[in-house]
Design a protein around this motif. Structure first.
Motif, PDB file in Angstrom:
ATOM      1  N   MET A   1       0.852  -1.178   0.000  1.00 48.71           N
ATOM      2  CA  MET A   1       0.000   0.000   0.000  1.00 48.71           C
ATOM      3  C   MET A   1       0.897   1.240   0.000  1.00 48.71           C
ATOM      4  O   MET A   1       1.849   1.324   0.758  1.00 48.71           O
ATOM      5  N   SER A   2       0.558   2.177  -0.871  1.00 47.95           N
ATOM      6  CA  SER A   2       1.348   3.405  -0.930  1.00 47.95           C
ATOM      7  C   SER A   2       1.112   4.244   0.324  1.00 47.95           C
ATOM      8  O   SER A   2       0.124   4.069   1.041  1.00 47.95           O
ATOM      9  N   LEU A   3       2.026   5.140   0.566  1.00 47.04           N
ATOM     10  CA  LEU A   3       1.942   6.002   1.744  1.00 47.04           C
ATOM     11  C   LEU A   3       0.693   6.878   1.670  1.00 47.04           C
ATOM     12  O   LEU A   3       0.011   7.099   2.673  1.00 47.04           O
ATOM     13  N   ASN A   4       0.371   7.355   0.480  1.00 47.85           N
ATOM     14  CA  ASN A   4      -0.818   8.199   0.300  1.00 47.85           C
ATOM     15  C   ASN A   4      -2.092   7.415   0.623  1.00 47.85           C
ATOM     16  O   ASN A   4      -2.980   7.913   1.310  1.00 47.85           O
ATOM     17  N   ALA A   5      -2.175   6.187   0.146  1.00 46.80           N
ATOM     18  CA  ALA A   5      -3.342   5.349   0.438  1.00 46.80           C
ATOM     19  C   ALA A   5      -3.419   5.033   1.925  1.00 46.80           C
ATOM     20  O   ALA A   5      -4.517   4.997   2.507  1.00 46.80           O
ATOM     21  N   GLN A   6      -2.275   4.820   2.548  1.00 50.74           N
ATOM     22  CA  GLN A   6      -2.228   4.548   3.987  1.00 50.74           C
ATOM     23  C   GLN A   6      -2.765   5.741   4.775  1.00 50.74           C
ATOM     24  O   GLN A   6      -3.531   5.582   5.721  1.00 50.74           O
ATOM     25  N   ILE A   7      -2.373   6.933   4.374  1.00 50.00           N
ATOM     26  CA  ILE A   7      -2.843   8.138   5.067  1.00 50.00           C
ATOM     27  C   ILE A   7      -4.347   8.297   4.902  1.00 50.00           C
ATOM     28  O   ILE A   7      -5.056   8.598   5.864  1.00 50.00           O
ATOM     29  N   LYS A   8      -4.847   8.077   3.692  1.00 48.96           N
ATOM     30  CA  LYS A   8      -6.296   8.165   3.467  1.00 48.96           C
ATOM     31  C   LYS A   8      -7.049   7.172   4.338  1.00 48.96           C
ATOM     32  O   LYS A   8      -8.086   7.501   4.924  1.00 48.96           O
ATOM     33  N   SER A   9      -6.531   5.964   4.413  1.00 47.03           N
ATOM     34  CA  SER A   9      -7.155   4.937   5.244  1.00 47.03           C
ATOM     35  C   SER A   9      -7.111   5.330   6.722  1.00 47.03           C
ATOM     36  O   SER A   9      -8.095   5.147   7.450  1.00 47.03           O
ATOM     37  N   ASP A  10      -5.985   5.877   7.148  1.00 44.59           N
ATOM     38  CA  ASP A  10      -5.842   6.275   8.549  1.00 44.59           C
ATOM     39  C   ASP A  10      -6.721   7.469   8.910  1.00 44.59           C
ATOM     40  O   ASP A  10      -7.141   7.594  10.060  1.00 44.59           O
TER      41      ASP A  10
END
Length: 147
Positions: A1-10
């Motif tokens: 998972m990309s960092l951007n997707a991780q942030i959105k999920s978080d």
């Protein structure tokens, strides 16, 4: 998972858990990402996102120092919370020995001899080190090595 997707999920997880500080911090980072995507009409890579987060971290640390000087301990605590959240997404920073070793290699590669070559070294160093060290620390060690 990309960092951007991780942030959105978080962000979604923080909203569900009602963690307002985490939600707001991650939204501010997301806003900076959107700004770059709109202005430059390109997708933001993980490297770009780390750079954005390093800049945001530096802003938070500067704000924390100003609040501490003003005696606003409530705002210092808020900034500490934001700093902790941001650091969780960034890679572990290099210690000074590792940083000095990498900078010696960069200086040798660039062929720097004196402080006149500082610009060349700094450009190559930031490219080689990325978000693993703060620009101020890099600058300090390069000055020590070139003098």
């Amino acid at each position: 998972m990309s960092l951007n997707a991780q942030i959105k999920s978080d962000i979604k997880d923080a909203m569900r858990a009602k963690e307002t500080v985490k939600r707001d911090t991650l939204r501010n980072i997301q806003a900076a990402v959107k700004q770059i995507e709109v202005d430059e009409r390109r997708d933001v890579t993980d490297t770009d996102l780390e750079t954005i987060m390093m800049k945001y971290l530096k802003q938070r640390e500067d704000a924390k120092m100003q609040f501490a000087d003003a005696g606003r301990n409530d705002l210092v605590a808020k900034e500490d919370a934001e700093i902790a959240i941001i650091k969780a997404y960034l890679p572990e920073p290099m210690d000074n020995n590792e940083l000095e070793t990498v900078l010696k290699e960069v200086i040798a590669t660039v062929g720097a001899q004196s402080m006149k070559d500082m610009g060349k070294v700094m450009g190559a160093a930031k490219a080689a080190i990325g978000s693993l060290a703060d620009g101020g620390r890099i600058n300090q060690i390069v000055k020590k090595l070139l003098s």
